[in-house]
Scaffold this active site. Sequence first.
Site, short mmCIF file in Angstrom:
data_model
loop_
_atom_site.label_atom_id
_atom_site.label_comp_id
_atom_site.label_asym_id
_atom_site.label_seq_id
_atom_site.Cartn_x
_atom_site.Cartn_y
_atom_site.Cartn_z
N LYS A 1 71.14 62.60 40.19
CA LYS A 1 71.19 63.78 41.01
C LYS A 1 72.64 64.29 40.93
CE LYS A 1 71.60 63.44 45.77
NZ LYS A 1 71.12 63.86 47.05
N LEU B 1 70.38 61.59 55.89
CA LEU B 1 71.48 62.20 55.03
C LEU B 1 70.91 62.08 53.61
CD1 LEU B 1 73.37 59.77 53.67
CD2 LEU B 1 74.53 59.55 55.98
N ARG B 2 71.51 63.05 52.71
CA ARG B 2 71.29 62.64 51.20
C ARG B 2 72.63 62.49 50.69
NH1 ARG B 2 69.14 68.80 51.15
NH2 ARG B 2 70.56 68.91 52.58
N CYS C 1 66.65 55.92 47.18
CA CYS C 1 65.89 56.08 48.35
C CYS C 1 64.26 56.22 48.04
CB CYS C 1 66.33 57.05 49.29
SG CYS C 1 68.18 56.96 49.79
N LYS D 1 62.12 53.32 46.33
CA LYS D 1 62.35 52.29 47.16
C LYS D 1 61.39 52.44 48.41
CE LYS D 1 65.96 51.28 49.74
NZ LYS D 1 65.52 51.12 51.27
N ARG E 1 71.14 54.85 40.38
CA ARG E 1 69.79 53.96 40.41
C ARG E 1 68.64 54.72 40.11
NH1 ARG E 1 71.87 51.60 46.15
NH2 ARG E 1 72.96 53.54 46.35
N GLU F 1 68.24 57.46 59.45
CA GLU F 1 69.02 58.52 58.93
C GLU F 1 68.46 59.25 57.82
OE1 GLU F 1 72.50 58.67 59.75
OE2 GLU F 1 71.73 60.43 58.49
C1 UGA Z 1 66.63 61.27 50.23
C2 UGA Z 1 66.24 62.15 51.28
O1 UGA Z 1 66.23 63.45 50.95
C3 UGA Z 1 67.19 62.03 52.63
O2 UGA Z 1 66.81 62.84 53.76
C4 UGA Z 1 66.96 60.46 52.86
O3 UGA Z 1 68.07 60.29 54.23
C5 UGA Z 1 67.55 59.80 51.94
O4 UGA Z 1 66.78 59.82 50.73
C6 UGA Z 1 67.41 58.22 52.22
O5 UGA Z 1 66.31 57.76 52.73
O6 UGA Z 1 68.62 57.55 52.28
P1 UGA Z 1 68.61 61.45 48.36
O7 UGA Z 1 68.08 60.45 47.75
O8 UGA Z 1 70.11 61.27 48.52
O9 UGA Z 1 68.14 61.55 49.82
O10 UGA Z 1 68.44 62.55 47.29
P2 UGA Z 1 67.57 63.91 47.32
O11 UGA Z 1 68.38 65.21 47.52
O12 UGA Z 1 66.40 63.83 48.34
O13 UGA Z 1 67.05 63.76 45.90
C7 UGA Z 1 66.16 62.70 45.43
C8 UGA Z 1 65.56 62.79 44.10
O14 UGA Z 1 64.65 63.94 43.89
C9 UGA Z 1 66.67 63.31 43.08
O15 UGA Z 1 66.10 62.46 41.89
C10 UGA Z 1 66.51 64.72 42.93
O16 UGA Z 1 66.81 65.08 41.43
C11 UGA Z 1 64.79 64.87 43.03
N1 UGA Z 1 64.52 66.14 43.46
C12 UGA Z 1 64.82 66.86 44.44
C13 UGA Z 1 63.70 67.10 42.76
O17 UGA Z 1 63.24 66.64 41.39
N2 UGA Z 1 63.06 68.25 43.07
C14 UGA Z 1 63.67 68.75 44.12
O18 UGA Z 1 63.14 69.83 44.65
C15 UGA Z 1 64.25 68.03 45.03
#
Ligand code: UGA
Length: 429
Positions: free
Chosen positions: A320, A153-154, A260, A263, A327, A151
Site C-alpha cells: 500500500k 495502528l496502520r 497483518c 496473517k 509482504r 494495537e
Molecule cells: C491493518 C489494520 O488496518 C490496522 O488497524 C491494524 O493495526 C494492522 O493491520 C495490524 O494488525 O497491525 P495495515 O496492514 O497497516 O493495517 O494496512 P491497511 O491500511 O489496513 O491496509 C491493508 C490492505 O488493505 C492493503 O493492502 C490495502 O491496499 C488494502 N485496502 C485497504 C483495500 O484494498 N481497500 C480499502 O478500502 C482499504
Amino acid sequence: MRVAVIGTGYVGLVTGVVLADLGNDVICVDIDPHKVAMLKQGKSPIYEPGIEEMLVRGLRSNHLSISDSVAEATKASDIVFIAVGTPQSPDGAPDMKYVIAAATEIGRAVDHYVIVVNKSTVPVGSGTLVAETIAGQGVSADLFDIVSNPEFLREGSAIRDTLQPDRIVIGASNPIAAQRVSDLYATIDAPKIITDVNSAELIKYGSNSFLAMKISFINAISRICEACEADVSKVAEGMGADKRIGRPFLNAGLGWGGSCFPKDVAGMINIAAKFGYDFKLLKEVVAINDDQTLHFVDRIRRRLGGLKGKRIALMGLAFKPDTDDIRDAKSLVMIREILNEGGSVVAYDPIAAENVRQVFPDIEYANNTQELASGADALVLVTEWNEFRQIDLARLSRLLKQPLLFDGRRIYAKKVAEEAGFEYCCVGG
Ligand code: UGA
C-alpha cells in the site's frame, strides 16, 4: 512511568517512541544488534512518516533509551510491553516462539512487581501462556499481572493512529493493573474499553478479519459492476453513507495484502477451528482476495492477446502507499504471473523497489514513471502512491508502445485518462 518495550518492529518501535514522547521513561529492547546500533544513532529501521523525528527527540530528552537486554529493561521498569513478531506458521496459527522467549527472559529477570502487557497480535489464551511462562521461571503470582493491549495502528499512519486511536482496548483480570495501563494513555482522547484478557485478544482478530471482509465484499461487488457496467465507487459511496456500514475500507482494488490482514485472517480461521467452529465466511473472504488480482491479470492478458513477449510496466510495488513493505503485496503476484507466461516486467516504486529486487533481481527497475512507460505494452497502476495521482497522463501515453492503462486502484477518472490518449480499464469498470 517506567516502561520497557520488547521488540522494535512496527508496533514496538511506534509504541516506544510515542510513550517516550508523552513523557514516560522508555527502554526499547531488541535482540538484533544491527537494529540496536541504528536506533542508538537515531535511525529508524522501518520507513514510517514522522518516526525518526520522534526517535531523535526521545533520545535527546533522555526519555528514550535503546538496549539489547530484556533483563536490564525489566529490572528498570514498572510496565513491560511484549511487542515481538508472531509470524504465521504453516498451519495458519501465529507462531508464539518469540513471545515465549520474551516472557521467559522477563520471568528470569523479575525482581519487583511488574505489569506485563501483550501488545503483539496473539491468539486467545496467550495471556495465560505468558503468565505460565513467567511463573515457570519461579516468579510468584503476586509479583506480576498480565494485560492484553492490542494495537490497531496502520503502516504509513502509525504515529497518528497511535496518538488519535478510535479506541484503546485493555484486557486484564486485575482491575488495578488495567487502570495502571489505562493511566499510560491518560492524555490520549479515546474511549477506553476495559475487559477480560480473552475478549481483548479476540477484539484484535475480530477487527482485522472484519476489515478484510469489508474489502473482499466490495471487491466481489466490483466483479458484478464490471459485468453490468455499474460504478463500484458510487456503490461504495451509497452503501458507506449508511452509518451502520461506513465508507472506510470499501475501496475496491487488487485486494488486501501486507503483514497483518493475511496473517490475522488465517489466524482467526485457525483460532475458530481450535474452538470447534468452522469459519467458512472468512475462508471465502480469503478466496475472493486471492482471485481478485488473478482476475485483473486475466483482463490484461485478454486485452493484449496473451502476455508472452509483452512488456508490462508496473506502477507501485509496496502493499500500500507510504510504506516500503512488500509482504503479501499484490505486485509480487502480478510479477510472478507475467514472468510465468513469458512476459517481461519493468517496475517503479518510490521506495519499495529495493525490497522487490531481493525477490526478483532479474526484472527491470525504472527510476521514474517516464522511464517506466517507455516502450511498454501496458501500464498497470498497482499501488496508489500520491505521486501517481496528479501525473501527466498525456505525456505518459505517448511513451508507451500501446497506450493501455490498467488501473488496479481506481485512482484515475476514465474521462481524464481517455482525454490523455489512453484506453482505460479499471477494477470494477
Ligand atoms: C491493518 C489494520 O488496518 C490496522 O488497524 C491494524 O493495526 C494492522 O493491520 C495490524 O494488525 O497491525 P495495515 O496492514 O497497516 O493495517 O494496512 P491497511 O491500511 O489496513 O491496509 C491493508 C490492505 O488493505 C492493503 O493492502 C490495502 O491496499 C488494502 N485496502 C485497504 C483495500 O484494498 N481497500 C480499502 O478500502 C482499504
